[in-house]
Scaffold this active site. Structure first.
Site, PDB file in Angstrom:
ATOM      1  N   THR A 108       0.844  -1.201   0.000  1.00  0.00           N
ATOM      2  CA  THR A 108       0.000   0.000   0.000  1.00  0.00           C
ATOM      3  C   THR A 108       0.877   1.248   0.000  1.00  0.00           C
ATOM      4  OG1 THR A 108      -1.709  -1.203   1.188  1.00  0.00           O
ATOM      5  CG2 THR A 108      -1.837   1.188   1.281  1.00  0.00           C
ATOM      6  N   ASN A 122      -6.133  -9.331  -7.468  1.00  0.00           N
ATOM      7  CA  ASN A 122      -6.107 -10.125  -6.236  1.00  0.00           C
ATOM      8  C   ASN A 122      -7.404 -10.867  -5.948  1.00  0.00           C
ATOM      9  OD1 ASN A 122      -6.588  -7.181  -5.920  1.00  0.00           O
ATOM     10  ND2 ASN A 122      -7.310  -7.807  -3.903  1.00  0.00           N
ATOM     11  N   GLN A 153       0.641  -9.216  -6.242  1.00  0.00           N
ATOM     12  CA  GLN A 153       0.202 -10.621  -6.293  1.00  0.00           C
ATOM     13  C   GLN A 153       1.082 -11.499  -7.178  1.00  0.00           C
ATOM     14  OE1 GLN A 153      -1.997 -12.224  -4.511  1.00  0.00           O
ATOM     15  NE2 GLN A 153      -3.083 -10.556  -3.511  1.00  0.00           N
ATOM     16  N   ALA A 179       6.191  -8.320   0.995  1.00  0.00           N
ATOM     17  CA  ALA A 179       6.771  -9.614   1.385  1.00  0.00           C
ATOM     18  C   ALA A 179       5.739 -10.638   1.850  1.00  0.00           C
ATOM     19  CB  ALA A 179       7.817  -9.398   2.480  1.00  0.00           C
ATOM     20  N   THR A 229      14.158   4.765  10.812  1.00  0.00           N
ATOM     21  CA  THR A 229      15.069   3.623  10.966  1.00  0.00           C
ATOM     22  C   THR A 229      14.482   2.403  10.270  1.00  0.00           C
ATOM     23  OG1 THR A 229      15.865   4.533  13.029  1.00  0.00           O
ATOM     24  CG2 THR A 229      16.272   2.185  12.672  1.00  0.00           C
ATOM     25  N   CYS A 236      -9.912  -7.419   2.809  1.00  0.00           N
ATOM     26  CA  CYS A 236     -10.660  -6.400   3.554  1.00  0.00           C
ATOM     27  C   CYS A 236     -12.150  -6.680   3.544  1.00  0.00           C
ATOM     28  CB  CYS A 236     -10.379  -5.004   3.007  1.00  0.00           C
ATOM     29  SG  CYS A 236      -9.870  -4.991   1.298  1.00  0.00           S
TER      30      CYS A 236
HETATM   31  N1  PLP Z   1      -2.105  -4.565  -4.057  1.00  0.00           N
HETATM   32  C1  PLP Z   1      -2.635  -5.778  -4.202  1.00  0.00           C
HETATM   33  C2  PLP Z   1      -2.958  -6.280  -5.576  1.00  0.00           C
HETATM   34  C3  PLP Z   1      -2.907  -6.578  -3.090  1.00  0.00           C
HETATM   35  O1  PLP Z   1      -3.450  -7.792  -3.244  1.00  0.00           O
HETATM   36  C4  PLP Z   1      -2.599  -6.064  -1.802  1.00  0.00           C
HETATM   37  C5  PLP Z   1      -2.928  -6.857  -0.596  1.00  0.00           C
HETATM   38  O2  PLP Z   1      -4.001  -7.410  -0.485  1.00  0.00           O
HETATM   39  C6  PLP Z   1      -2.031  -4.795  -1.715  1.00  0.00           C
HETATM   40  C7  PLP Z   1      -1.788  -4.076  -2.853  1.00  0.00           C
HETATM   41  C8  PLP Z   1      -1.664  -4.213  -0.395  1.00  0.00           C
HETATM   42  O3  PLP Z   1      -0.481  -4.790   0.093  1.00  0.00           O
HETATM   43  P1  PLP Z   1      -0.094  -4.631   1.621  1.00  0.00           P
HETATM   44  O4  PLP Z   1      -0.982  -5.546   2.391  1.00  0.00           O
HETATM   45  O5  PLP Z   1       1.334  -5.023   1.695  1.00  0.00           O
HETATM   46  O6  PLP Z   1      -0.293  -3.201   1.972  1.00  0.00           O
END
Ligand code: PLP
Length: 379
Positions: free
Chosen positions: A72, A149, A177, A198, A235, A324
């Site tokens: 994100t 996703n 993904q 990760a 950090t 979510c």
């Molecule tokens: N982008 C995609 C396509 C995702 O599937 C996700 C997580 O579900 C994210 C971004 C967000 O990643 P993070 O959980 O590391 O913030």
């Protein structure tokens, strides 16, 4: 009680070898990477070594990889930075991007947002993308995810990169993904920014990275320190960074074997579902989409209403869409964006190489107990 985890698109378990690298670093590598004494220098060297390994695995230069806290943040950094620092006036994206992209672009004041049309499987319609880019000379950033996703739809990074280059547009791809699951060679692709996280490839949560092509310099997104080569104050999460690099090495090394195993599991589940249940719709196109994911829309019935919850009670963890919206079933902007039937109940099954055929059998057994079974199939 036995539990089956088929929600690996939400997050993956951490590989034990990654945990070991992190544990050792926690014990021994506690210096502040910004300190100039020996402990600091050891920590700094470990981070730079991790950066070098990640860069090499992705075909990038070491100075093009920056560690962040998650996918994100990486998406925010690129989208907001491109507008602030690179003069981007227009963003072309799609209605089925992750909210980490969609909600970010919606917040960008003074920027025109255009949405590319989608193919039935959820891939971007490249003819429409080209039409959007033609006849508009505003500085444009195209942000299209590599794999969706929720339904697994894949975009062709090479083709999109070529179109962007032809029309002088910048190209960002949310590759959260696909990192580790598909080979990505940034030295060949015409993509300027990608985002990774990760915890989607058997690494820890709370750490991600962003690739920023060396010709397109962004300014820091977080001020307050010279860390991450002046790109991100604060950090560093050294344990996370070392874990990310180890995880990426492991998934890259084992990619083809894992891909074969996961594809077989996914196809086995699909055939079992078709054998046992009527009137199923597969969102996206399982044969062309990401192999780790199967998104199934069950026909509307009172018994599918509470399917997610009942599967959880039966020991099966799956998702209704993205992480979510699992649990709180808010309806999916992706299914809506693909004109899916809102009355059907979508379940996303997503696999890892830790899953087994026996687990698929168990899940099908639970589904058979919860849903009406096809006529003529023994109950
Ligand atoms: N982008 C995609 C396509 C995702 O599937 C996700 C997580 O579900 C994210 C971004 C967000 O990643 P993070 O959980 O590391 O913030």
């Amino acid at each position: 009680m036995k539990r089956i985890y088929f929600d690996n698109a939400a997050t993956t378990p951490i590989d034990p070898a990654v945990i070991e690298v992190m544990r050792e670093a926690m014990q021994k590598n506690y210096g502040n990477p910004s300190s100039i004494h020996a402990e600091g220098r050891i920590a700094r060297a470990a981070i730079e070594d991790a950066r070098k390994r990640v860069a090499r695995l992705l075909g990038a230069s070491i100075g093009e990889i920056f560690f962040t806290s998650c996918g994100t943040e990486s998406n925010n950094m690129v989208l907001k930075g491109a507008v602030r620092d690179l003069g981007v006036e227009r963003i072309i994206t799609s209605r089925i991007e992750h909210h980490a992209v969609l909600h970010t672009v919606e917040k960008l004041a003074g920027v025109t947002i255009d949405y590319v049309e989608l193919e039935p499987d959820g891939g971007a319609n490249l003819t429409h993308l080209e039409a959007l880019l033609r006849n508009d000379d505003r500085k444009t950033l195209v942000s299209l995810m590599h794999a969706n996703n929720e339904v697994g739809a894949l975009n062709d990074l090479e083709a999109i990169g070529n179109i962007c280059e032809e029309h002088g547009a910048l190209f960002h791809s949310d590759t959260v993904q696909t990192i580790g699951y598909y080979p990505i060679d940034l030295s060949k692709l015409k993509v300027h920014f990608i985002s990774g996280s990760a915890h989607k490839f058997y690494g820890p949560k709370g750490v991600g990275f962003v690739y920023i092509n060396g010709d397109h310099i962004l300014h820091p997104f977080i001020d307050g320190g010279a860390q991450e080569r002046n790109m991100r104050g604060g950090t560093e999460n050294i344990y996370g960074i070392l874990g990310l690099a180890k995880a990426l090495e492991l998934v890259s090394e084992n990619r083809e074997a894992n891909r074969t195993k996961i594809t077989e599991l996914r196809d086995y589940l699909r055939s079992q579902l078709l054998e046992n249940f009527e009137d199923l719709v597969f969102n996206g196109d399982p044969d062309r989409g990401h192999y780790k994911l199967l998104s199934v829309a069950f026909p509307p019935s009172p018994r599918t209403e509470m399917l997610l919850l009942n599967l959880d009670i039966a020991g099966v963890s799956v998702s209704g869409g993205s992480a979510c919206s699992s649990g709180a079933d808010a309806g999916s902007h992706v299914i809506e964006g693909l004109n899916g039937d809102p009355d059907r109940k979508t379940i996303r099954f997503s696999f890892s190489h830790y899953n087994t055929r026996e687990e698929v059998d168990f899940v099908v057994e639970q589904l058979r107990a919860l849903l009406p079974v096809k006529e003529g199939v023994e109950n």
